[in-house]
Scaffold this motif. Structure first.
Motif, PDB file in Angstrom:
ATOM      1  N   ARG A  12     -79.385 -10.182 -34.863  1.00  0.00           N
ATOM      2  CA  ARG A  12     -79.393 -10.531 -36.289  1.00  0.00           C
ATOM      3  C   ARG A  12     -80.739 -10.245 -36.941  1.00  0.00           C
ATOM      4  O   ARG A  12     -80.813  -9.672 -38.030  1.00  0.00           O
ATOM      5  N   ILE A  13     -81.827 -10.590 -36.271  1.00  0.00           N
ATOM      6  CA  ILE A  13     -83.148 -10.505 -36.895  1.00  0.00           C
ATOM      7  C   ILE A  13     -83.675  -9.077 -36.922  1.00  0.00           C
ATOM      8  O   ILE A  13     -84.245  -8.627 -37.911  1.00  0.00           O
ATOM      9  N   ALA A  14     -83.475  -8.332 -35.839  1.00  0.00           N
ATOM     10  CA  ALA A  14     -84.153  -7.048 -35.667  1.00  0.00           C
ATOM     11  C   ALA A  14     -83.374  -5.862 -36.208  1.00  0.00           C
ATOM     12  O   ALA A  14     -83.732  -4.721 -35.938  1.00  0.00           O
ATOM     13  N   ARG A  15     -82.291  -6.088 -36.936  1.00  0.00           N
ATOM     14  CA  ARG A  15     -81.505  -4.986 -37.504  1.00  0.00           C
ATOM     15  C   ARG A  15     -81.085  -3.988 -36.418  1.00  0.00           C
ATOM     16  O   ARG A  15     -81.295  -2.775 -36.522  1.00  0.00           O
ATOM     17  N   VAL A  16     -80.521  -4.519 -35.358  1.00  0.00           N
ATOM     18  CA  VAL A  16     -80.118  -3.700 -34.215  1.00  0.00           C
ATOM     19  C   VAL A  16     -78.949  -2.806 -34.595  1.00  0.00           C
ATOM     20  O   VAL A  16     -77.966  -3.260 -35.180  1.00  0.00           O
ATOM     21  N   ASN A  17     -79.062  -1.518 -34.270  1.00  0.00           N
ATOM     22  CA  ASN A  17     -77.992  -0.547 -34.483  1.00  0.00           C
ATOM     23  C   ASN A  17     -77.515   0.101 -33.184  1.00  0.00           C
ATOM     24  O   ASN A  17     -76.450   0.730 -33.180  1.00  0.00           O
ATOM     25  N   TRP A  18     -78.296  -0.035 -32.134  1.00  0.00           N
ATOM     26  CA  TRP A  18     -77.944   0.570 -30.843  1.00  0.00           C
ATOM     27  C   TRP A  18     -78.256  -0.416 -29.736  1.00  0.00           C
ATOM     28  O   TRP A  18     -79.257  -1.137 -29.790  1.00  0.00           O
ATOM     29  N   ILE A  19     -77.393  -0.461 -28.738  1.00  0.00           N
ATOM     30  CA  ILE A  19     -77.541  -1.373 -27.604  1.00  0.00           C
ATOM     31  C   ILE A  19     -77.575  -0.558 -26.318  1.00  0.00           C
ATOM     32  O   ILE A  19     -76.717   0.309 -26.093  1.00  0.00           O
ATOM     33  N   LEU A  20     -78.577  -0.835 -25.477  1.00  0.00           N
ATOM     34  CA  LEU A  20     -78.617  -0.289 -24.118  1.00  0.00           C
ATOM     35  C   LEU A  20     -78.231  -1.408 -23.165  1.00  0.00           C
ATOM     36  O   LEU A  20     -78.987  -2.357 -22.972  1.00  0.00           O
ATOM     37  N   ASP A  21     -77.051  -1.299 -22.604  1.00  0.00           N
ATOM     38  CA  ASP A  21     -76.543  -2.262 -21.632  1.00  0.00           C
ATOM     39  C   ASP A  21     -76.833  -1.702 -20.247  1.00  0.00           C
ATOM     40  O   ASP A  21     -76.146  -0.802 -19.772  1.00  0.00           O
ATOM     41  N   ALA A  22     -77.872  -2.213 -19.592  1.00  0.00           N
ATOM     42  CA  ALA A  22     -78.370  -1.633 -18.345  1.00  0.00           C
ATOM     43  C   ALA A  22     -78.147  -2.575 -17.176  1.00  0.00           C
ATOM     44  O   ALA A  22     -78.213  -3.800 -17.322  1.00  0.00           O
ATOM     45  N   ASP A  23     -77.877  -2.004 -16.026  1.00  0.00           N
ATOM     46  CA  ASP A  23     -77.693  -2.757 -14.794  1.00  0.00           C
ATOM     47  C   ASP A  23     -78.392  -2.005 -13.667  1.00  0.00           C
ATOM     48  O   ASP A  23     -78.211  -0.797 -13.515  1.00  0.00           O
ATOM     49  N   ILE A  24     -79.193  -2.714 -12.890  1.00  0.00           N
ATOM     50  CA  ILE A  24     -79.911  -2.104 -11.774  1.00  0.00           C
ATOM     51  C   ILE A  24     -79.030  -2.138 -10.537  1.00  0.00           C
ATOM     52  O   ILE A  24     -78.559  -3.198 -10.129  1.00  0.00           O
ATOM     53  N   ARG A  25     -78.812  -0.988  -9.942  1.00  0.00           N
ATOM     54  CA  ARG A  25     -77.907  -0.890  -8.802  1.00  0.00           C
ATOM     55  C   ARG A  25     -78.467  -1.632  -7.587  1.00  0.00           C
ATOM     56  O   ARG A  25     -79.594  -1.384  -7.165  1.00  0.00           O
TER      57      ARG A  25
END
Length: 497
Positions: A198-211
């Protein structure tokens, strides 16, 4: 001598600068607050010995806060009988026994003598770590998850050591880290992510998982990171014993040169320390020096979610993160790591390009969705993951079969605790439909179980609804909106809030 600190405390006086220790930084979206209920919090003790334990760790915490680049060369003396007693009483009473076969109840019979002997062995260096007994539990996808069962005395010493090390590292850890930390929960991470979007005007999300993160931690790098702050060779030697204790599976012993002991009490803290140097400090610096737009980061254990205002920042960060992890023997999971368009403008931008609805991502058991409020404004929606709900319902079904012939009140009391536990975590705003669906399916499973008790049973749905009303709680929202709770814990006047 440091300002306001007692010179007589060996944990404070015997310090020296660490080699290239990076200073800790506060996360912009998730600034750290004073942790509650940890070893450094002042509190009243019933006995003088307990008070001395708290005061000693409080001095360690003060020193760690004021001297960010100094080593602690005398820490093991804090692992005394009273701290070991606190650690023992904090363990689960009915946990499975490790390779030594000793249970909590058996150890309690001569508790004081056992703790005195254990503390003496730890102090003189004759304490020996036992290998972890490995078993397997089924996963929702049909695979098996390895589960490590640690010996009781190893649990006691490890929990005591966690209390000591937390006094140091809770002053170093940055705000974006939430997993396995005192005073921080999964809902704190969920609130921080929601507020950040909400605050940072996010337009893209990196959903990362370490194998396979916990299995691939480089132990040599881990020890080098620990030496930035820990100069007590006895503590370092104790940590090496746990790392090299090995695993006992089907009577065969094996040792791995990577990873932390599975199921060990000390493992979450060691994993946090490793990622603190590998990821957290690096991510803070990358955002400060490389990001052109707004950026947020939330980490819970090995689950990472980063939000970006600009797509170019997101793609550059993803590539930089891949290279950063490779330097330390880690890699991003190719199937579980995704870059997706997300935020208040995602729906309109994708519609303009002729694409479908914005993609969703999962974090800590919830699916994050770009939704709308009743007034038509952008609103972040969270819904329980369907696969997790199905796995929980399957577990309830198997348990009901074992309790099939129990009286209805006993079944009702057990199912009430199950539903209450599920609601306690999942009852967040915008998740009402999932709560109702869970209660409905539990009621239906209960009805089917009761009908199987007799071929002539007339358990109609109307009758079952009345029984469920007596025992199962109704779905209702228990958690506040994430922005409200986040603003309470992180008031705007806080530094870097």
């Amino acid at each position: 001598m440091m300002n306001g600190l007692e010179k007589s405390d060996p944990a404070i006086v015997a310090t020296k600068p660490a080699n290239k220790a990076a200073p800790a930084a506060a996360e912009w979206v998730e600034p750290r607050v004073g942790t509650e209920g940890n070893t450094g919090q002042p509190r009243t003790r019933r006995t003088q010995s307990r008070g001395s334990v708290s005061q000693g760790l409080e001095r360690v915490r003060q020193a760690a806060r004021q001297a960010k680049k100094q080593k602690f060369t005398a820490l093991l003396h804090h692992v005394n009988v009273e701290l070991l007693r606190q650690a023992f009483l904090a363990l689960k009473r009915h946990a499975a026994a490790g390779v030594d076969g000793v249970t909590w109840q058996h150890y309690e019979i001569e508790l004081e003598a056992n703790l005195q002997d254990l503390q003496a062995r730890v102090q003189r260096g004759s304490y020996r770590a036992q290998p972890v007994r490995r078993s397997f539990i089924p996963k929702a996808d049909g695979q098996r998850r390895p589960l490590g069962i640690t010996a009781l005395e190893d649990k006691i010493v490890q929990r005591a050591m966690v209390m000591v090390l937390n006094a140091v590292y809770e002053e170093d850890f940055v705000g974006l880290s939430y997993g396995f930390r005192p005073g921080r929960s999964q809902h704190d991470a969920l609130d921080a992510l929601s507020a950040g979007i909400r605050i940072a005007r996010v337009n893209w999300i990196l959903d990362a998982d370490i194998r396979s993160y916990f299995d691939r931690i480089d132990q040599s790098w881990l020890m080098r990171f620990l030496e930035h702050r820990i100069g007590d060779e006895r503590v370092l030697r104790l940590l090496r014993k746990w790392l090299t204790a090995g695993v006992l599976e089907d009577g065969a012993w094996s040792m791995s040169e990577s990873g932390t002991p599975q199921g060990a009490v000390i493992s979450p803290l060691l994993a946090n320390i490793f990622l603190h140097y590998v990821f957290d400090l690096w991510a803070v610096q990358w955002r400060r020096r490389e990001a052109k737009g707004k950026m947020i980061v939330v980490r819970y254990a090995d689950d990472l979610v980063a939000g970006f205002e600009r797509e170019t920042d997101a793609r550059r960060f993803q590539e930089a993160l891949r290279q950063r992890l490779e330097k330390f023997g880690l890699e991003l999971h190719p199937q579980k790591t995704r870059l997706l368009e997300f935020g208040r403008f995602a729906a309109s931008n994708r519609q303009r390009r002729g694409l479908g609805k914005p993609e969703t991502f999962a974090f800590l058991g919830f699916v994050f969705i770009c939704g709308r409020s009743r007034r038509g404004a952008f609103q972040l929606h969270r819904k329980s993951r369907g696969d997790r709900m199905r796995a929980k319902l399957q577990e309830v079904k198997m348990q009901l079969r074992q309790r099939m012939h129990d009286p209805i009140p006993e079944q009702g009391r057990w199912l009430r605790s199950v539903v209450q536990g599920y609601f306690a975590y999942h009852a967040v705003p915008t998740n009402s439909r999932a709560l109702g669906a869970f209660r409905y399916h539990v009621t239906d499973l209960w009805r089917r179980t009761l009908r199987r008790r007799s071929q002539k049973d007339g358990m109609t749905w109307e009758r079952m609804t009345k029984i469920a009303a007596d025992w199962l709680p109704q779905p209702r929202i228990l958690h506040p909106w994430p922005d409200q709770r986040f603003d309470v814990k992180h008031p705007r006047w806080e530094p870097s809030a």
